[in-house]
Structures are given as C-alpha cells and as structure tokens.
Write a protein that holds these residues in place. Structure first.
Motif, PDB file in Angstrom:
ATOM      1  N   TYR A  43       0.836  -1.197   0.000  1.00 43.82           N
ATOM      2  CA  TYR A  43       0.000   0.000   0.000  1.00 43.82           C
ATOM      3  C   TYR A  43       0.876   1.255   0.000  1.00 43.82           C
ATOM      4  O   TYR A  43       0.661   2.171  -0.794  1.00 43.82           O
ATOM      5  CB  TYR A  43      -0.922   0.004   1.229  1.00 43.82           C
ATOM      6  N   LEU A  44       1.867   1.288   0.875  1.00 44.72           N
ATOM      7  CA  LEU A  44       2.736   2.460   0.974  1.00 44.72           C
ATOM      8  C   LEU A  44       3.511   2.687  -0.320  1.00 44.72           C
ATOM      9  O   LEU A  44       3.578   3.817  -0.807  1.00 44.72           O
ATOM     10  CB  LEU A  44       3.688   2.297   2.158  1.00 44.72           C
ATOM     11  N   LEU A  45       4.049   1.631  -0.896  1.00 47.31           N
ATOM     12  CA  LEU A  45       4.776   1.754  -2.157  1.00 47.31           C
ATOM     13  C   LEU A  45       3.866   2.287  -3.255  1.00 47.31           C
ATOM     14  O   LEU A  45       4.249   3.175  -4.020  1.00 47.31           O
ATOM     15  CB  LEU A  45       5.370   0.407  -2.559  1.00 47.31           C
ATOM     16  N   ASN A  46       2.651   1.782  -3.325  1.00 46.32           N
ATOM     17  CA  ASN A  46       1.688   2.259  -4.309  1.00 46.32           C
ATOM     18  C   ASN A  46       1.382   3.748  -4.104  1.00 46.32           C
ATOM     19  O   ASN A  46       1.314   4.518  -5.072  1.00 46.32           O
ATOM     20  CB  ASN A  46       0.400   1.430  -4.238  1.00 46.32           C
ATOM     21  N   GLU A  47       1.195   4.160  -2.870  1.00 46.22           N
ATOM     22  CA  GLU A  47       0.909   5.570  -2.578  1.00 46.22           C
ATOM     23  C   GLU A  47       2.084   6.463  -2.976  1.00 46.22           C
ATOM     24  O   GLU A  47       1.884   7.536  -3.549  1.00 46.22           O
ATOM     25  CB  GLU A  47       0.576   5.756  -1.092  1.00 46.22           C
ATOM     26  N   VAL A  48       3.296   6.036  -2.668  1.00 48.57           N
ATOM     27  CA  VAL A  48       4.485   6.815  -3.042  1.00 48.57           C
ATOM     28  C   VAL A  48       4.582   6.921  -4.559  1.00 48.57           C
ATOM     29  O   VAL A  48       4.837   8.004  -5.105  1.00 48.57           O
ATOM     30  CB  VAL A  48       5.768   6.190  -2.449  1.00 48.57           C
ATOM     31  N   ASN A  49       4.368   5.813  -5.256  1.00 53.43           N
ATOM     32  CA  ASN A  49       4.428   5.839  -6.721  1.00 53.43           C
ATOM     33  C   ASN A  49       3.364   6.763  -7.309  1.00 53.43           C
ATOM     34  O   ASN A  49       3.640   7.510  -8.255  1.00 53.43           O
ATOM     35  CB  ASN A  49       4.304   4.431  -7.286  1.00 53.43           C
ATOM     36  N   GLN A  50       2.143   6.715  -6.773  1.00 48.33           N
ATOM     37  CA  GLN A  50       1.081   7.613  -7.242  1.00 48.33           C
ATOM     38  C   GLN A  50       1.441   9.070  -6.975  1.00 48.33           C
ATOM     39  O   GLN A  50       1.211   9.936  -7.819  1.00 48.33           O
ATOM     40  CB  GLN A  50      -0.247   7.268  -6.577  1.00 48.33           C
ATOM     41  N   TRP A  51       1.984   9.331  -5.811  1.00 46.78           N
ATOM     42  CA  TRP A  51       2.388  10.702  -5.460  1.00 46.78           C
ATOM     43  C   TRP A  51       3.457  11.194  -6.429  1.00 46.78           C
ATOM     44  O   TRP A  51       3.376  12.311  -6.945  1.00 46.78           O
ATOM     45  CB  TRP A  51       2.902  10.752  -4.019  1.00 46.78           C
ATOM     46  N   ASN A  52       4.451  10.363  -6.683  1.00 48.72           N
ATOM     47  CA  ASN A  52       5.541  10.759  -7.585  1.00 48.72           C
ATOM     48  C   ASN A  52       5.026  10.992  -9.008  1.00 48.72           C
ATOM     49  O   ASN A  52       5.486  11.911  -9.681  1.00 48.72           O
ATOM     50  CB  ASN A  52       6.651   9.700  -7.583  1.00 48.72           C
TER      51      ASN A  52
END
Length: 168
Positions: free
Chosen positions: A155-164
């Motif tokens: 979940y965290l990795l997905n959120e970081v990727n979406q943010w970037n």
C-alpha cells in the motif's frame, strides 16, 4: 529500501537510540531533540528535511513525538498522516483521543501477535475509528510474525508511486 530511497526524521525528547537503529537499515536518518516539547512543528520538521537532504529521497518518514494528544493539532506539511496503535495500548483509545483518529489517513494496529495476552477487541476499535473517520485505512500488523507487513508495504509503495507520478 530495495524499491525506494527512504529518509527518516526521528524525534525524541532525548537520546538517539532509535536513530542508530534506523541507520542500520540503510535509510538516511536524522535525530531531532525537541527540548521537552510534546510534538514537532513544521519549523522543526524543515530542519530534519534539510539534514537528510530530502530532495534526493522517494519517501520521508517523520516520527512525531509518541503521544495521542499534542501531535493531532500540528500540520507538518505531510502528504499522508499515519498513526500506530499497538494492541497493548488498548482498543479504547479512539474514545479517549478522538482528535488524533480524526486527523490521520492510515491507522496501523501493531503487535497483533500479542492479542492472546491483551484484551483487544478488533471489531470495536475498527467501529470506533470508522465512526470518527470513515475514510481511514486500517492495517493490522506484527513485526514479530510479519503478518500484515506485505499488505502495508505494498500500500505504501503504491501511494508513493502515485504521489511521484502526480508530481511529474
């Protein structure tokens, strides 16, 4: 750490024990001593961001001081606010400290491997939290057994990727 360049701003009243532990993971880390205050503010967070050269990182984790009262009232400019509630702390905390639960995006309930020792009602805490904050995301984890950690990290990795992606 294999997929992201991570930095951690560790905040405590005194000592740098946690910062030394975090540094062993390979994350960039800085220790902030808050001079006895019960929270960080945006100014102190900026000091931490500069100390770890946050512009070169994919993810910065800011650990605010660990209580459920003061940090709820301070915006650090974070993209996501995450709270950890451990099983030993009890399922009644949303009743005692509602503001904190209203102000976070994610609640991690940790130490779920200790439920045989503590009387923790997962259904009650989830109902209490969702009543305060219907959009909150919940994760149930154990650092000892690893349960829930893959789900949380994905979940965290997905959120970081979406943010970037949104920042491009």
């Amino acid at each position: 750490s294999e997929k992201l360049k991570i930095g951690v701003i560790e905040a405590d009243i005194d000592s740098d024990v946690d910062a030394h532990t975090i540094a062993k993971t390979g994350a960039k880390v800085t220790q902030l001593h808050n001079g006895g205050m019960c929270h960080l503010d945006a100014w102190r967070s900026r000091i931490g961001l500069d100390a770890i050269d946050a512009n070169d990182l994919d993810l910065v984790i800011i650990e605010n001081i660990g209580n459920l009262i003061c940090p709820a009232g301070y915006d650090l400019g974070e993209a996501m606010s995450i709270m950890i509630l451990s099983v030993p702390e009890g399922d009644d905390k949303p009743l005692k400290y509602p503001k904190m639960f209203c102000n976070v995006d994610v609640l991690i309930i940790s130490k779920i491997d200790a439920t045989s020792i503590f009387n923790f009602d997962f259904e009650a805490v989830e109902a209490r939290v969702k009543a305060l904050n219907p959009d909150i995301k919940l994760f149930f984890t154990s650092a000892v057994t690893g349960e829930g950690m893959d789900e949380w990290c994905s979940y965290l990795l997905n959120e970081v990727n979406q943010w970037n992606e949104s920042e491009k």
